[in-house]
Design an enzyme around this catalytic site. Structure first.
Site, PDB file in Angstrom:
ATOM      1  N   PRO A  23       0.713  -1.113  -0.060  1.00  0.00           N
ATOM      2  CA  PRO A  23       0.221   0.125   0.063  1.00  0.00           C
ATOM      3  C   PRO A  23       0.981   1.179  -0.147  1.00  0.00           C
ATOM      4  CG  PRO A  23      -0.162  -1.428   2.134  1.00  0.00           C
ATOM      5  CD  PRO A  23       0.816  -1.924   1.144  1.00  0.00           C
ATOM      6  N   GLU A  24       0.591   1.823  -0.999  1.00  0.00           N
ATOM      7  CA  GLU A  24       1.598   3.171  -1.375  1.00  0.00           C
ATOM      8  C   GLU A  24       0.570   4.436  -1.221  1.00  0.00           C
ATOM      9  OE1 GLU A  24       4.331   3.158  -4.531  1.00  0.00           O
ATOM     10  OE2 GLU A  24       4.706   1.088  -4.273  1.00  0.00           O
ATOM     11  N   LYS A  80       2.129   7.446   3.499  1.00  0.00           N
ATOM     12  CA  LYS A  80       1.586   6.159   3.667  1.00  0.00           C
ATOM     13  C   LYS A  80       0.859   5.974   5.003  1.00  0.00           C
ATOM     14  CE  LYS A  80       5.056   4.275   0.960  1.00  0.00           C
ATOM     15  NZ  LYS A  80       6.395   3.373   1.044  1.00  0.00           N
ATOM     16  N   ARG A 133       1.477 -10.432   7.358  1.00  0.00           N
ATOM     17  CA  ARG A 133       2.849 -10.564   7.999  1.00  0.00           C
ATOM     18  C   ARG A 133       3.198  -9.860   9.022  1.00  0.00           C
ATOM     19  NH1 ARG A 133       6.329 -10.704   2.179  1.00  0.00           N
ATOM     20  NH2 ARG A 133       4.875 -12.473   1.396  1.00  0.00           N
ATOM     21  N   ARG A 174      22.043  15.339  -4.053  1.00  0.00           N
ATOM     22  CA  ARG A 174      21.871  14.026  -3.478  1.00  0.00           C
ATOM     23  C   ARG A 174      22.937  13.183  -4.483  1.00  0.00           C
ATOM     24  NH1 ARG A 174      18.469  13.292   0.819  1.00  0.00           N
ATOM     25  NH2 ARG A 174      19.438  11.584   0.994  1.00  0.00           N
ATOM     26  N   ARG A 283      16.340  -3.474  -2.781  1.00  0.00           N
ATOM     27  CA  ARG A 283      14.817  -3.766  -3.004  1.00  0.00           C
ATOM     28  C   ARG A 283      14.942  -4.030  -4.439  1.00  0.00           C
ATOM     29  NH1 ARG A 283      13.761  -4.050   1.320  1.00  0.00           N
ATOM     30  NH2 ARG A 283      13.789  -2.285   2.770  1.00  0.00           N
TER      31      ARG A 283
END
Length: 293
Positions: A23-24, A80, A133, A174, A283
């Site tokens: 879920p974003e 989120k 989970r 960055r 990821r």
DNA sequence: CGGGGCTCCTGTGCGC
DNA sequence: TGCGCACAGGAGCCCC
């Protein structure tokens, strides 16, 4: 023969689509919009905790007693994170914050036997917190702004606080790879693995490039595409790759629009090159080597 | 700052 | 067949 083909087809779907959808921002926004229509002004008449580890603060006893006979007043989303503003029986304002993490769901309806926490409402229906989970987190706090996650969170990508000039400037400062940077909630709120991959694809940017190496046009394009993809996904009621469900337990449809996410080995819908999956910052990262430079 | 590794958790898939 | 291990990942944490 036809039957065999159909079985094979579904077998392939099952084998290749194992990636979990998280879920974003668009998924959490959809849940918020759904629940606003059904739980506001409802009273909590029972709190049933099946898995106490998902309740992070305060103590279970306090969590239960404060929530019992409280009323839902408002729902807020930040990145989120979802926060339910409630008024307790003693007329105090508290916030029930919910982070769904990987497999969390908030579903309104009948009581779900596999829920981790169920809230019974005054109309007899339930608000169920499901979480296979159990990595999600529930907290009951007086001041939502005081939560570290909220304090440290970057700008809301669909609000006016998210400014193109700031984005270009911060990106140029960055050295981190652009894809892991987009996942950093302190940099910009609400983006996860799916929308980072998809926004970079549409912007034709290689996820492994250093943020500071993007030129101004690329940064501008990425900024624009982050906004547009999140808006589109909200219109589709989110992406349901596997676990995500809306406030009524239904799937979203944005997953039908994926260009790269979960499409490893399949042909790019634009250039026919094969979609690759690599690891960045630990990821899984999907991209098209033909389109993304 | 950046990146790597570990932790939390559970269902699934794979190797032996 | 079945056991046990690796893997998936959001985010916080520690370390170099």
């Amino acid at each position: 023969m036809l039957r065999v083909s159909i079985i094979l087809f579904y077998f392939c779907l099952l084998t290749f689509n194992l990636e979990k959808a998280l879920p974003e921002l668009p998924e959490v926004e959809t849940i918020k919009n759904d629940l606003e229509k059904v739980i506001l002004n409802k009273k909590i008449t029972a709190v049933i905790i099946h898995r106490s580890s998902v309740v992070k603060e305060p103590s279970l006893k306090k969590f239960k007693s404060l929530l019992l006979d409280s009323k839902f007043r408002k729902i807020i989303r930040r990145g989120k994170l979802l926060a339910f503003e409630i008024i307790t029986a003693q007329k105090e304002i508290y916030f029930l914050s919910v982070h769904l993490r990987m497999t969390g769901q908030l579903v309104y309806g009948s009581d779900d036997p596999k829920s981790r926490v169920s809230f019974k409402l005054s109309n007899g229906f339930y608000l169920c917190y499901n979480d296979q989970r159990t990595l999600g987190e529930l907290r009951l706090v007086k001041d939502i702004q005081a939560l570290n996650v909220v304090k440290n969170m970057g700008p809301e990508p669909l609000s006016k606080d998210f400014r193109v000039n700031d984005f270009i400037k911060y990106i140029s400062m960055r050295k981190a790879k652009i894809k892991p940077l987009l996942l950093d909630q302190k940099f910009v709120a609400g983006i996860g693995n799916i929308y980072a991959a998809e926004a970079l694809f549409i912007s034709k940017i290689d996820p492994a490039r250093n943020a500071c190496d993007l030129n101004e046009q690329e940064a501008k394009l990425l900024f624009k595409n982050i906004k547009s993809i999140l808006k589109k996904a909200i219109k589709c009621r989110g992406s349901s790759f596997s676990d995500y469900r809306d406030g009524h337990g239904n799937k979203g449809t944005f997953s039908n629009n994926f260009y790269v996410y979960g499409r490893k080995g399949q042909a790019c819908l634009v250039c026919k090159d094969f979609i690759q999956r690599i690891k960045l910052g630990g990821r899984g990262t999907y991209f098209c080597p033909g389109c993304q430079k």
